[in-house]
Motif scaffolding. Sequence first.
Motif, PDB file in Angstrom:
ATOM      1  N   LYS A   1       1.870   5.506  -1.921  1.00  0.00           N
ATOM      2  CA  LYS A   1       1.682   4.397  -3.255  1.00  0.00           C
ATOM      3  C   LYS A   1       1.948   4.746  -4.499  1.00  0.00           C
ATOM      4  CE  LYS A   1      -1.754   1.184  -4.938  1.00  0.00           C
ATOM      5  NZ  LYS A   1      -0.738  -0.186  -5.204  1.00  0.00           N
ATOM      6  N   ALA A   2       1.437   6.094  -4.714  1.00  0.00           N
ATOM      7  CA  ALA A   2       1.369   6.625  -5.952  1.00  0.00           C
ATOM      8  C   ALA A   2       1.306   8.263  -6.316  1.00  0.00           C
ATOM      9  CB  ALA A   2       0.454   6.217  -7.210  1.00  0.00           C
ATOM     10  N   TYR A   3       2.056   8.882  -6.827  1.00  0.00           N
ATOM     11  CA  TYR A   3       1.843  10.369  -7.032  1.00  0.00           C
ATOM     12  C   TYR A   3       1.199  10.550  -8.480  1.00  0.00           C
ATOM     13  CZ  TYR A   3       5.561  10.983  -3.502  1.00  0.00           C
ATOM     14  OH  TYR A   3       6.123  10.944  -2.318  1.00  0.00           O
ATOM     15  N   GLY A   4      -0.098  11.071  -8.353  1.00  0.00           N
ATOM     16  CA  GLY A   4      -0.795  11.143  -9.375  1.00  0.00           C
ATOM     17  C   GLY A   4      -2.286  11.748  -8.910  1.00  0.00           C
ATOM     18  N   TYR A   5      -3.342  11.293  -9.208  1.00  0.00           N
ATOM     19  CA  TYR A   5      -4.680  11.506  -8.688  1.00  0.00           C
ATOM     20  C   TYR A   5      -5.619  10.570  -8.857  1.00  0.00           C
ATOM     21  CZ  TYR A   5      -8.600  14.807  -7.519  1.00  0.00           C
ATOM     22  OH  TYR A   5      -9.646  15.308  -7.053  1.00  0.00           O
ATOM     23  N   VAL A   6      -6.237  10.483  -7.961  1.00  0.00           N
ATOM     24  CA  VAL A   6      -7.180   9.200  -7.822  1.00  0.00           C
ATOM     25  C   VAL A   6      -8.377   9.217  -8.902  1.00  0.00           C
ATOM     26  CG1 VAL A   6      -8.753   8.040  -6.250  1.00  0.00           C
ATOM     27  CG2 VAL A   6      -6.752   8.656  -5.227  1.00  0.00           C
ATOM     28  N   ASP A   7      -8.616   8.210  -9.502  1.00  0.00           N
ATOM     29  CA  ASP A   7      -9.715   8.249 -10.497  1.00  0.00           C
ATOM     30  C   ASP A   7     -11.126   8.411  -9.753  1.00  0.00           C
ATOM     31  OD1 ASP A   7     -10.861   7.947 -13.035  1.00  0.00           O
ATOM     32  OD2 ASP A   7     -10.753   5.870 -12.884  1.00  0.00           O
ATOM     33  N   ILE A   8     -11.989   8.710 -10.205  1.00  0.00           N
ATOM     34  CA  ILE A   8     -13.458   9.001  -9.813  1.00  0.00           C
ATOM     35  C   ILE A   8     -14.316   8.182 -10.362  1.00  0.00           C
ATOM     36  CG2 ILE A   8     -12.858  11.390  -8.886  1.00  0.00           C
ATOM     37  CD1 ILE A   8     -14.582  12.535 -11.004  1.00  0.00           C
ATOM     38  N   THR A   9     -14.034   7.068 -11.236  1.00  0.00           N
ATOM     39  CA  THR A   9     -14.970   6.131 -11.819  1.00  0.00           C
ATOM     40  C   THR A   9     -15.170   5.026 -10.886  1.00  0.00           C
ATOM     41  OG1 THR A   9     -13.187   4.580 -12.622  1.00  0.00           O
ATOM     42  CG2 THR A   9     -14.014   6.681 -14.049  1.00  0.00           C
ATOM     43  N   GLU A  10     -16.078   4.206 -11.269  1.00  0.00           N
ATOM     44  CA  GLU A  10     -16.178   2.721 -10.522  1.00  0.00           C
ATOM     45  C   GLU A  10     -15.157   2.141 -10.115  1.00  0.00           C
ATOM     46  OE1 GLU A  10     -17.974   0.289 -14.087  1.00  0.00           O
ATOM     47  OE2 GLU A  10     -19.495   0.782 -12.605  1.00  0.00           O
ATOM     48  N   ASP A  11     -14.041   2.307 -11.082  1.00  0.00           N
ATOM     49  CA  ASP A  11     -12.993   1.573 -10.867  1.00  0.00           C
ATOM     50  C   ASP A  11     -11.715   2.135  -9.804  1.00  0.00           C
ATOM     51  OD1 ASP A  11     -13.789  -0.639 -12.210  1.00  0.00           O
ATOM     52  OD2 ASP A  11     -13.170   0.575 -14.155  1.00  0.00           O
TER      53      ASP A  11
ATOM     54  N   ALA B   1      -6.399   6.530   1.473  1.00  0.00           N
ATOM     55  CA  ALA B   1      -6.389   7.972   1.603  1.00  0.00           C
ATOM     56  C   ALA B   1      -5.493   8.827   0.551  1.00  0.00           C
ATOM     57  CB  ALA B   1      -5.762   8.549   2.988  1.00  0.00           C
ATOM     58  N   ALA B   2      -6.125   9.991   0.094  1.00  0.00           N
ATOM     59  CA  ALA B   2      -5.433  10.666  -0.963  1.00  0.00           C
ATOM     60  C   ALA B   2      -5.683  12.143  -0.899  1.00  0.00           C
ATOM     61  CB  ALA B   2      -6.117  10.179  -2.264  1.00  0.00           C
ATOM     62  N   ILE B   3      -4.941  12.954  -1.367  1.00  0.00           N
ATOM     63  CA  ILE B   3      -5.321  14.434  -1.597  1.00  0.00           C
ATOM     64  C   ILE B   3      -6.275  14.606  -2.754  1.00  0.00           C
ATOM     65  CG2 ILE B   3      -4.358  16.534  -2.246  1.00  0.00           C
ATOM     66  CD1 ILE B   3      -1.848  16.201  -0.775  1.00  0.00           C
ATOM     67  N   MET B   4      -7.487  15.368  -2.598  1.00  0.00           N
ATOM     68  CA  MET B   4      -8.174  15.328  -3.447  1.00  0.00           C
ATOM     69  C   MET B   4      -9.046  16.579  -3.347  1.00  0.00           C
ATOM     70  SD  MET B   4     -10.257  11.486  -4.137  1.00  0.00           S
ATOM     71  CE  MET B   4     -10.562  11.994  -5.514  1.00  0.00           C
TER      72      MET B   4
END
Length: 338
Positions: A192-202, A212-215
């Motif tokens: 879906k995207a190359y970046g980093y998943v936000d860790i806020t409520e959104d 799923a994401a690398i984190m």
Amino acid sequence: MSLLPGKALAQSELTVLNWPDYLDAELVEAFEREHGVSLNLIYFETDDDRDALLVETQGRGYDVVLVNGSNLASYVRRGWLEPLDTAALSQLGHIDPRWRDAYQAAESHAVPYLWGTLGIAYRRDLVGTEPHSWMDLFEPEEALRGRIVMVNTARVSVAMALKALGHSANSTEPAALDAAERLLMAQRPWVKAYGYVDITEDSALLTGEVAAAIMYSGDALALEEQNPEVRYVVPVEGGELWVDYWTVLSASPNKSLAWAFIDFMTRPENAARTTISFNYPSPNRAAEPLLPREILDNPAIYPDADTLRRSEMLGPLPPRVTRRVQDIHQRVLREPGA
């Protein structure tokens, strides 16, 4: 908070280049009160972004920089980092030697801040089969297709592809790198995207937009606190084992204050508070007795010996391999839909 480094800095201000949300706010305030100064916090979003900022300024404009271990040696070669002032670091003896000298140039130029693992965060309720291997991300089942976020950092992206294929994350073999490129390119339609998943409520992992994401482990646990369906796993092949280090730039006009900041952050009570705030293990042995059992006994925070054995630190690569890794990543990003 400034987004750009200032010019000449007065002793009343210390400029720190760091990840977002990676300093406990109460510790920031406590240091400012104790020393009668202000912290000017500047953020980078990826390791590559931090490197670009420092290349742009030739290592100037900042006092303290948070550096991942694999970049320390190259920063020292560029003349950017000041050797440790051990006389100003009264807490240095608390640091576990394993992390002090985990990377080339670490023991002489850097003080460990936090360490941890990189693996897969996923929504247990949105996947068909819970992932246990890197291949579950690189060759995803139907439920994951189009709902994966990969990191936008060349070194990490290629390294985890190498791990998926059974190679060392630090492999320099052309055939292994070619295979990693093919794997990343084949995965591209499902990302879906190359970046980093936000860790806020959104966060997209909380809304279900991403499955799923690398984190990093601590970030995944921060999301799990908001939704218990979020889980974190270090794949069976092992993940990245990393250490983040505080460093002082050679060009800093505020070196004494910079060392004071690092020494403050290394006090056992402050190191323990940092681990509690961010769910990453502390390299500070004197901090561990101050931590609650639920942190010390959580394998997602303090991995077991087998997970540590299977995981790898990313070491420096020869220039030709670094160029190849960056080229692989850019080719993947140039694919349609990237």
